[in-house]
Design a protein around this motif. Structure first.
Motif, PDB file in Angstrom:
ATOM      1  N   PHE A  13       0.808  -1.221   0.000  1.00 52.60           N
ATOM      2  CA  PHE A  13       0.000   0.000   0.000  1.00 52.60           C
ATOM      3  C   PHE A  13       0.843   1.274   0.000  1.00 52.60           C
ATOM      4  CE2 PHE A  13      -2.685  -3.345   1.386  1.00 52.60           C
ATOM      5  CZ  PHE A  13      -3.954  -3.031   0.929  1.00 52.60           C
ATOM      6  N   ALA A  14       2.180   1.127  -0.025  1.00 53.76           N
ATOM      7  CA  ALA A  14       3.044   2.306   0.132  1.00 53.76           C
ATOM      8  C   ALA A  14       2.792   3.338  -0.963  1.00 53.76           C
ATOM      9  CB  ALA A  14       4.508   1.877   0.141  1.00 53.76           C
ATOM     10  N   TRP A  15       2.744   2.892  -2.200  1.00 52.84           N
ATOM     11  CA  TRP A  15       2.529   3.839  -3.303  1.00 52.84           C
ATOM     12  C   TRP A  15       1.148   4.502  -3.152  1.00 52.84           C
ATOM     13  CZ3 TRP A  15      -1.509   3.600  -6.815  1.00 52.84           C
ATOM     14  CH2 TRP A  15      -1.496   4.599  -7.790  1.00 52.84           C
ATOM     15  N   TYR A  16       0.141   3.693  -2.896  1.00 55.18           N
ATOM     16  CA  TYR A  16      -1.209   4.248  -2.803  1.00 55.18           C
ATOM     17  C   TYR A  16      -1.314   5.284  -1.676  1.00 55.18           C
ATOM     18  CZ  TYR A  16      -6.103   4.897  -2.217  1.00 55.18           C
ATOM     19  OH  TYR A  16      -7.324   5.509  -2.092  1.00 55.18           O
ATOM     20  N   ALA A  17      -0.732   4.917  -0.522  1.00 53.82           N
ATOM     21  CA  ALA A  17      -0.846   5.806   0.648  1.00 53.82           C
ATOM     22  C   ALA A  17      -0.137   7.136   0.413  1.00 53.82           C
ATOM     23  CB  ALA A  17      -0.280   5.104   1.876  1.00 53.82           C
ATOM     24  N   SER A  18       0.789   7.172  -0.562  1.00 57.47           N
ATOM     25  CA  SER A  18       1.531   8.413  -0.802  1.00 57.47           C
ATOM     26  C   SER A  18       0.847   9.308  -1.841  1.00 57.47           C
ATOM     27  CB  SER A  18       2.955   8.078  -1.272  1.00 57.47           C
ATOM     28  OG  SER A  18       2.896   7.584  -2.607  1.00 57.47           O
ATOM     29  N   ARG A  86     -18.081  -0.967   9.369  1.00 59.32           N
ATOM     30  CA  ARG A  86     -18.324  -2.005   8.375  1.00 59.32           C
ATOM     31  C   ARG A  86     -17.075  -2.866   8.288  1.00 59.32           C
ATOM     32  NH1 ARG A  86     -23.107  -0.169   5.397  1.00 59.32           N
ATOM     33  NH2 ARG A  86     -22.838  -1.825   3.880  1.00 59.32           N
ATOM     34  N   VAL A  87     -17.238  -4.150   8.465  1.00 53.46           N
ATOM     35  CA  VAL A  87     -16.118  -5.083   8.350  1.00 53.46           C
ATOM     36  C   VAL A  87     -16.296  -5.824   7.025  1.00 53.46           C
ATOM     37  CG1 VAL A  87     -14.918  -7.051   9.367  1.00 53.46           C
ATOM     38  CG2 VAL A  87     -15.957  -5.318  10.851  1.00 53.46           C
ATOM     39  N   VAL A  88     -15.367  -5.583   6.112  1.00 47.47           N
ATOM     40  CA  VAL A  88     -15.547  -6.012   4.725  1.00 47.47           C
ATOM     41  C   VAL A  88     -14.471  -7.017   4.350  1.00 47.47           C
ATOM     42  CG1 VAL A  88     -15.654  -5.211   2.328  1.00 47.47           C
ATOM     43  CG2 VAL A  88     -16.424  -3.698   4.185  1.00 47.47           C
ATOM     44  N   GLU A  89     -14.891  -8.212   3.984  1.00 48.67           N
ATOM     45  CA  GLU A  89     -13.935  -9.173   3.427  1.00 48.67           C
ATOM     46  C   GLU A  89     -13.859  -8.965   1.925  1.00 48.67           C
ATOM     47  OE1 GLU A  89     -13.183 -13.939   2.659  1.00 48.67           O
ATOM     48  OE2 GLU A  89     -15.171 -13.253   3.265  1.00 48.67           O
ATOM     49  N   LEU A  90     -12.644  -8.833   1.395  1.00 48.30           N
ATOM     50  CA  LEU A  90     -12.470  -8.741  -0.060  1.00 48.30           C
ATOM     51  C   LEU A  90     -12.369 -10.153  -0.608  1.00 48.30           C
ATOM     52  CD1 LEU A  90     -12.530  -5.848  -0.760  1.00 48.30           C
ATOM     53  CD2 LEU A  90     -11.009  -6.010   1.187  1.00 48.30           C
ATOM     54  N   THR A  91     -13.290 -10.508  -1.462  1.00 45.99           N
ATOM     55  CA  THR A  91     -13.337 -11.870  -1.987  1.00 45.99           C
ATOM     56  C   THR A  91     -14.071 -11.865  -3.334  1.00 45.99           C
ATOM     57  OG1 THR A  91     -14.444 -14.023  -1.706  1.00 45.99           O
ATOM     58  CG2 THR A  91     -15.337 -12.208  -0.421  1.00 45.99           C
ATOM     59  N   PRO A  92     -13.610 -12.705  -4.286  1.00 45.30           N
ATOM     60  CA  PRO A  92     -14.328 -12.754  -5.559  1.00 45.30           C
ATOM     61  C   PRO A  92     -15.763 -13.252  -5.390  1.00 45.30           C
ATOM     62  CG  PRO A  92     -12.564 -14.409  -5.472  1.00 45.30           C
ATOM     63  CD  PRO A  92     -12.432 -13.564  -4.256  1.00 45.30           C
ATOM     64  N   SER A 133     -16.523  -7.937  -3.834  1.00 50.82           N
ATOM     65  CA  SER A 133     -15.656  -8.291  -4.958  1.00 50.82           C
ATOM     66  C   SER A 133     -15.481  -7.038  -5.812  1.00 50.82           C
ATOM     67  CB  SER A 133     -16.347  -9.382  -5.784  1.00 50.82           C
ATOM     68  OG  SER A 133     -15.780  -9.452  -7.078  1.00 50.82           O
ATOM     69  N   ILE A 134     -14.313  -6.895  -6.464  1.00 55.23           N
ATOM     70  CA  ILE A 134     -14.186  -5.762  -7.393  1.00 55.23           C
ATOM     71  C   ILE A 134     -14.404  -6.213  -8.832  1.00 55.23           C
ATOM     72  CG2 ILE A 134     -12.755  -4.347  -5.889  1.00 55.23           C
ATOM     73  CD1 ILE A 134     -10.384  -5.096  -7.836  1.00 55.23           C
ATOM     74  N   GLU A 143      -5.426  -7.315  -1.689  1.00 60.05           N
ATOM     75  CA  GLU A 143      -4.815  -5.992  -1.539  1.00 60.05           C
ATOM     76  C   GLU A 143      -5.245  -5.017  -2.643  1.00 60.05           C
ATOM     77  OE1 GLU A 143      -3.246  -8.853  -0.977  1.00 60.05           O
ATOM     78  OE2 GLU A 143      -2.858  -8.619   1.167  1.00 60.05           O
ATOM     79  N   ILE A 144      -5.210  -5.472  -3.886  1.00 61.12           N
ATOM     80  CA  ILE A 144      -5.592  -4.576  -4.990  1.00 61.12           C
ATOM     81  C   ILE A 144      -7.072  -4.207  -4.845  1.00 61.12           C
ATOM     82  CG2 ILE A 144      -5.930  -4.484  -7.502  1.00 61.12           C
ATOM     83  CD1 ILE A 144      -3.333  -6.158  -7.721  1.00 61.12           C
ATOM     84  N   ALA A 145      -7.867  -5.181  -4.443  1.00 61.90           N
ATOM     85  CA  ALA A 145      -9.300  -4.927  -4.246  1.00 61.90           C
ATOM     86  C   ALA A 145      -9.513  -3.940  -3.094  1.00 61.90           C
ATOM     87  CB  ALA A 145     -10.019  -6.244  -3.966  1.00 61.90           C
ATOM     88  N   ALA A 146      -8.734  -4.073  -2.020  1.00 59.41           N
ATOM     89  CA  ALA A 146      -8.879  -3.151  -0.885  1.00 59.41           C
ATOM     90  C   ALA A 146      -8.526  -1.727  -1.313  1.00 59.41           C
ATOM     91  CB  ALA A 146      -7.986  -3.593   0.272  1.00 59.41           C
TER      92      ALA A 146
END
Ligand code: ADE
Length: 227
Positions: A13-18, A86-92, A133-134, A143-146
């Motif tokens: 997440f380093a790039w995204y967070a910046s 909201r507790v969200v599980e990322l899943t297809p 799911s994204i 991670e990408i979905a989050a």
């Protein structure tokens, strides 16, 4: 709002967070927090996953590890966390993310649970409020979905995008009645014979607005016909 991401790979997440809008969100008091399951595992050797019962390929993130991480971070029983955010599980296998869900999430604090390998033990259903799911494809982890969820949500928060008009008129936004955004052009007005539509250079704001509405409708109709 607070967005807490639980992951085995916080460095992803380093790039995204910046990114500038994420740092602006932080300046406005919003928080993107990264929590590594591994930092809270009750198991030896920092174990976080195990082989699936019944056999099969891959590894499954353990439910006791997820529970321990939630309890360490929130200091309440793991199944009570969804009572306060909201507790969200990322899943297809989840409900597909769309603009309306992003807007709904923007009104709450969020806890995003990323799976890896073969996902999280199914008993995570006892801890989550949502499974998202994204898109109908399988990624190597959540991670990408989050990041997609966090970004779609952060853009909804006032002041995060410097020009609020860009959020109001973007694709899927209520102002476009769920339609796609009209095409955008910038300088040069002509490049290798490819011209910017004359109407956009005309300075006639009413005509530009009409053209954009037509183009938005056309893009939406074409996408709907394709799907
Ligand atoms: N994890 C793996 N694939 C995913 C997807 N399509 N959406 C959300 N999380 C995922």
């Amino acid at each position: 709002m607070k967005i807490d991401v639980f992951t085995l790979f916080p460095e992803a997440f380093a790039w995204y967070a910046s990114q500038v809008h994420v740092t602006r969100a932080a300046e406005l008091g919003h928080e993107l927090r990264l929590c590594n399951y591994r930092d809270h595992t009750p198991l030896t050797h920092q174990q976080v996953d195990d082989t699936p019962y019944g056999g099969g390929a891959g590894m499954v993130v353990r439910i006791d590890v997820v529970a321990a991480a939630l309890e360490a971070v929130y200091d309440v029983p793991c199944d009570a966390v969804r009572g306060e955010r909201r507790v969200v599980e990322l899943t297809p296998k989840g409900r597909q993310l769309d603009d309306a869900l992003a807007a709904e999430f923007a009104a709450h604090d969020l806890c995003l649970l990323c799976g890896r390998y073969e996902g999280i033990d199914e008993r995570v259903a006892n801890l989550v409020s949502d499974r998202v799911s994204i898109g109908p494809y399988v990624l190597s982890g959540g991670e990408i979905a989050a990041m997609a969820v966090a970004d779609a949500v952060l853009r909804k928060l006032e002041g995060v995008i410097s020009n609020p008009e860009s959020v109001v008129a973007e694709s899927f936004a209520p102002d476009l009645e769920g339609a796609l955004e009209y095409p955008q052009y910038t300088r040069p007005a002509e490049f290798r014979g490819w011209k910017v539509p004359d109407v956009l250079l005309s300075g006639d704001h009413a005509k530009v607005a009409r053209w954009r509405a037509e183009q938005s409708q056309r893009a939406t109709d074409m996408t709907r016909r394709r799907s």
